[in-house]
Design a protein around this motif. Structure first.
Motif, mmCIF file in Angstrom:
data_model
loop_
_atom_site.group_PDB
_atom_site.id
_atom_site.type_symbol
_atom_site.label_atom_id
_atom_site.label_comp_id
_atom_site.label_asym_id
_atom_site.label_seq_id
_atom_site.Cartn_x
_atom_site.Cartn_y
_atom_site.Cartn_z
ATOM 1 N N PHE A 18 65.014 35.429 66.274
ATOM 2 C CA PHE A 18 63.682 34.870 66.493
ATOM 3 C C PHE A 18 63.739 33.355 66.306
ATOM 4 O O PHE A 18 64.300 32.871 65.312
ATOM 5 N N PRO A 19 63.159 32.583 67.219
ATOM 6 C CA PRO A 19 63.238 31.115 67.156
ATOM 7 C C PRO A 19 62.257 30.527 66.143
ATOM 8 O O PRO A 19 61.139 30.162 66.481
ATOM 9 N N MET A 20 62.665 30.406 64.906
ATOM 10 C CA MET A 20 61.812 29.870 63.842
ATOM 11 C C MET A 20 62.048 28.374 63.677
ATOM 12 O O MET A 20 63.116 27.861 64.026
ATOM 13 N N ASP A 21 61.036 27.680 63.112
ATOM 14 C CA ASP A 21 61.130 26.227 62.958
ATOM 15 C C ASP A 21 60.297 25.790 61.753
ATOM 16 O O ASP A 21 59.300 26.434 61.397
ATOM 17 N N GLY A 22 60.702 24.683 61.141
ATOM 18 C CA GLY A 22 60.002 24.176 59.977
ATOM 19 C C GLY A 22 58.547 23.828 60.232
ATOM 20 O O GLY A 22 57.721 23.853 59.308
ATOM 21 N N ALA A 23 58.200 23.496 61.472
ATOM 22 C CA ALA A 23 56.813 23.159 61.783
ATOM 23 C C ALA A 23 55.883 24.343 61.530
ATOM 24 O O ALA A 23 54.723 24.160 61.136
ATOM 25 N N VAL A 24 56.384 25.544 61.745
ATOM 26 C CA VAL A 24 55.576 26.743 61.495
ATOM 27 C C VAL A 24 55.354 26.920 60.000
ATOM 28 O O VAL A 24 54.246 27.234 59.546
ATOM 29 N N VAL A 25 56.403 26.723 59.211
ATOM 30 C CA VAL A 25 56.292 26.846 57.753
ATOM 31 C C VAL A 25 55.236 25.875 57.226
ATOM 32 O O VAL A 25 54.417 26.213 56.365
ATOM 33 N N GLU A 26 55.212 24.661 57.776
ATOM 34 C CA GLU A 26 54.243 23.655 57.339
ATOM 35 C C GLU A 26 52.820 24.016 57.751
ATOM 36 O O GLU A 26 51.853 23.550 57.134
ATOM 37 N N ALA A 27 52.679 24.849 58.773
ATOM 38 C CA ALA A 27 51.351 25.246 59.255
ATOM 39 C C ALA A 27 50.760 26.413 58.469
ATOM 40 O O ALA A 27 49.569 26.719 58.623
ATOM 41 N N LEU A 28 51.576 27.069 57.644
ATOM 42 C CA LEU A 28 51.056 28.148 56.810
ATOM 43 C C LEU A 28 50.032 27.595 55.823
ATOM 44 O O LEU A 28 50.084 26.424 55.451
ATOM 45 N N PRO A 29 49.072 28.432 55.409
ATOM 46 C CA PRO A 29 48.070 27.954 54.435
ATOM 47 C C PRO A 29 48.718 27.347 53.195
ATOM 48 O O PRO A 29 49.803 27.777 52.775
ATOM 49 N N GLN A 30 48.073 26.363 52.611
ATOM 50 C CA GLN A 30 48.610 25.653 51.453
ATOM 51 C C GLN A 30 48.935 26.626 50.317
ATOM 52 O O GLN A 30 48.138 27.499 49.971
ATOM 53 N N GLY A 31 50.121 26.484 49.756
ATOM 54 C CA GLY A 31 50.535 27.341 48.658
ATOM 55 C C GLY A 31 51.253 28.600 49.073
ATOM 56 O O GLY A 31 51.791 29.324 48.238
ATOM 57 N N THR A 32 51.277 28.878 50.374
ATOM 58 C CA THR A 32 51.951 30.064 50.890
ATOM 59 C C THR A 32 53.439 29.780 51.059
ATOM 60 O O THR A 32 53.823 28.726 51.580
ATOM 61 N N THR A 33 54.278 30.716 50.654
ATOM 62 C CA THR A 33 55.731 30.547 50.727
ATOM 63 C C THR A 33 56.328 31.447 51.795
ATOM 64 O O THR A 33 56.168 32.669 51.753
ATOM 65 N N PHE A 34 56.997 30.843 52.758
ATOM 66 C CA PHE A 34 57.643 31.603 53.831
ATOM 67 C C PHE A 34 58.786 32.447 53.275
ATOM 68 O O PHE A 34 59.583 31.981 52.465
ATOM 69 N N GLN A 35 58.863 33.702 53.744
ATOM 70 C CA GLN A 35 59.934 34.598 53.325
ATOM 71 C C GLN A 35 60.865 34.971 54.476
ATOM 72 O O GLN A 35 62.072 34.816 54.381
ATOM 73 N N SER A 36 60.287 35.448 55.579
ATOM 74 C CA SER A 36 61.119 35.909 56.702
ATOM 75 C C SER A 36 60.278 36.001 57.964
ATOM 76 O O SER A 36 59.044 35.927 57.927
ATOM 77 N N VAL A 37 60.973 36.180 59.079
ATOM 78 C CA VAL A 37 60.303 36.377 60.355
ATOM 79 C C VAL A 37 61.097 37.383 61.170
ATOM 80 O O VAL A 37 62.328 37.430 61.082
ATOM 81 N N GLU A 38 60.388 38.183 61.950
ATOM 82 C CA GLU A 38 61.036 39.179 62.793
ATOM 83 C C GLU A 38 60.308 39.272 64.122
ATOM 84 O O GLU A 38 59.129 38.932 64.224
ATOM 85 N N ASN A 39 61.023 39.699 65.146
ATOM 86 C CA ASN A 39 60.374 39.931 66.433
ATOM 87 C C ASN A 39 59.342 41.042 66.282
ATOM 88 O O ASN A 39 59.573 42.044 65.586
ATOM 89 N N PHE A 40 58.199 40.856 66.929
ATOM 90 C CA PHE A 40 57.150 41.873 66.848
ATOM 91 C C PHE A 40 56.358 41.862 68.143
ATOM 92 O O PHE A 40 55.839 40.838 68.561
ATOM 93 N N GLY A 41 56.248 43.032 68.773
ATOM 94 C CA GLY A 41 55.461 43.139 69.994
ATOM 95 C C GLY A 41 56.179 42.580 71.205
ATOM 96 O O GLY A 41 57.300 42.083 71.127
ATOM 97 N N THR A 42 55.495 42.654 72.333
ATOM 98 C CA THR A 42 56.032 42.146 73.598
ATOM 99 C C THR A 42 54.992 41.269 74.284
ATOM 100 O O THR A 42 53.790 41.458 74.100
ATOM 101 N N SER A 43 55.463 40.317 75.053
ATOM 102 C CA SER A 43 54.579 39.420 75.788
ATOM 103 C C SER A 43 55.285 38.967 77.056
ATOM 104 O O SER A 43 56.497 38.737 77.049
ATOM 105 N N ALA A 44 54.511 38.858 78.127
ATOM 106 C CA ALA A 44 55.099 38.474 79.413
ATOM 107 C C ALA A 44 55.497 37.002 79.447
ATOM 108 O O ALA A 44 56.450 36.633 80.126
ATOM 109 N N TRP A 45 54.761 36.150 78.718
ATOM 110 C CA TRP A 45 54.961 34.705 78.871
ATOM 111 C C TRP A 45 55.390 34.010 77.587
ATOM 112 O O TRP A 45 55.641 32.806 77.594
ATOM 113 N N THR A 46 55.436 34.741 76.462
ATOM 114 C CA THR A 46 55.753 34.122 75.176
ATOM 115 C C THR A 46 56.694 35.033 74.381
ATOM 116 O O THR A 46 56.975 36.162 74.775
#
Length: 321
Positions: A18-46
């Protein structure tokens, strides 16, 4: 502007990651700590995923992440973010809470993200008509265009195709520009078709002024309402915790509320093609005057959805229907 980037090519390059990036971690609500990410669902364009994080109180929580590529991907996800913010502000239990939109720190390829609340949904079963159409009509009723006009403040998309959403006081003019823009995209995708081009000209210059111009003449008025913009059964679900119906993948703009129902007539829709949904919706938000022309307007609005689908799916047989 560059066109959509092929998700199939990107997925092949990622090879399951999964293409993760630090910009996403910074967008999480204040005080929230990133743990992991996994593919979920399907999308035609994303590319879509589920983030696991730890909240400030120590509890584990999930977030939904959508990733798109290229300038077009940025337009698509920014439009969804802005659309979702407005719908959530009106009805917080009708769409997952939006948290952020932005660009990845990685420069190449240009990558954009949309971050929202993760909601466990049933997307296989049809919504109960009375409850769903009542909530949809309520959203339409309580919305207020910030300009009093039809349009939107940023570009939004139906699928991967961008809407023409410049503000207009006249609904007939707005819809003409919207439809002509979609037809132009279809010609770019599927090639010239003189008969279709002549028909488009007739609809734009004769049918639209006659059917839609009437809505704002002789003392008649219609209110610009926020609509989902791409509402078929594939873009809604049922919250498994609360039982509430939920919208997602919004590509909104302020429109005549009946525009929302045009998609339900299209052949790509199955559940909402049942007349029970339109019938119950109209009990909550009656058809505009002239009431006797509702079906003609509905057919006209469905053309936009059908042509847009063809523009996004080269070679689709819907183009011939």
């Amino acid at each position: 502007m560059e066109g959509p980037v092929s998700i199939k090519e990107i997925l092949a390059q990622l090879d399951g990651r999964f293409p993760m990036d630090g910009a996403v971690v910074e967008a999480l609500p204040q005080g929230t700590t990133f743990q992991s990410v996994e593919n979920f669902g399907t999308s035609a364009w994303t590319i879509t995923g589920r983030i696991m994080a730890i909240e400030p109180d120590g509890t584990e929580n999930s977030y939904f992440l959508k990733v798109a590529y290229g300038e077009h991907g940025g337009i698509m996800l920014r439009g969804e973010f802005e659309s979702s913010k407005i719908i959530y502000g009106l009805m917080p239990n009708f769409i997952p809470k939006p948290f952020g939109f932005g660009r990845y720190k990685v420069q190449n390829p240009a990558t954009y993200f949309y971050l929202s609340e993760f909601v466990d949904m049933d997307v296989a079963n049809a919504p109960e008509p009375v409850e769903f159409t009542g909530r949809l009509a309520q959203m339409h009723k309580i919305s207020q265009s910030p300009t009093g006009k039809f349009g939107f403040h940023v570009a939004t998309c139906d699928g991967k195709m961008a809407h023409t959403v410049e503000w207009e006081e006249s609904w007939a003019i707005f819809y003409r520009k919207l439809l002509v823009g979609v037809c132009k995209l279809d010609l770019e995708t599927n090639g010239p078709w003189p008969e279709l081009e002549r028909a488009t000209e007739q609809v734009a210059t004769k049918v639209i002024p006659r059917l839609l111009g009437t809505l704002q003449t002789e003392g008649r008025k219609i209110k610009p309402c926020i609509i989902h913009g791409d509402l078929w059964e594939g873009n809604m679900g049922i919250n498994l915790e609360t039982g509430d119906t939920l919208l997602f993948d919004a590509g909104s703009y302020y429109a005549h509320n009946e525009m929302e129902l045009g998609h339900w007539r299209c052949e790509f829709s199955s559940v909402f093609r049942s007349k029970i949904y339109t019938r119950h919706y109209l009990r909550n938000y009656p058809a505009a005057e002239p009431v006797g022309e509702f079906d003609d307007r509905n057919r006209l609005y469905s053309i936009k959805g059908a042509i847009n689908y063809c523009a996004g799916h080269p070679g689709s047989i819907l183009r011939k229907t």
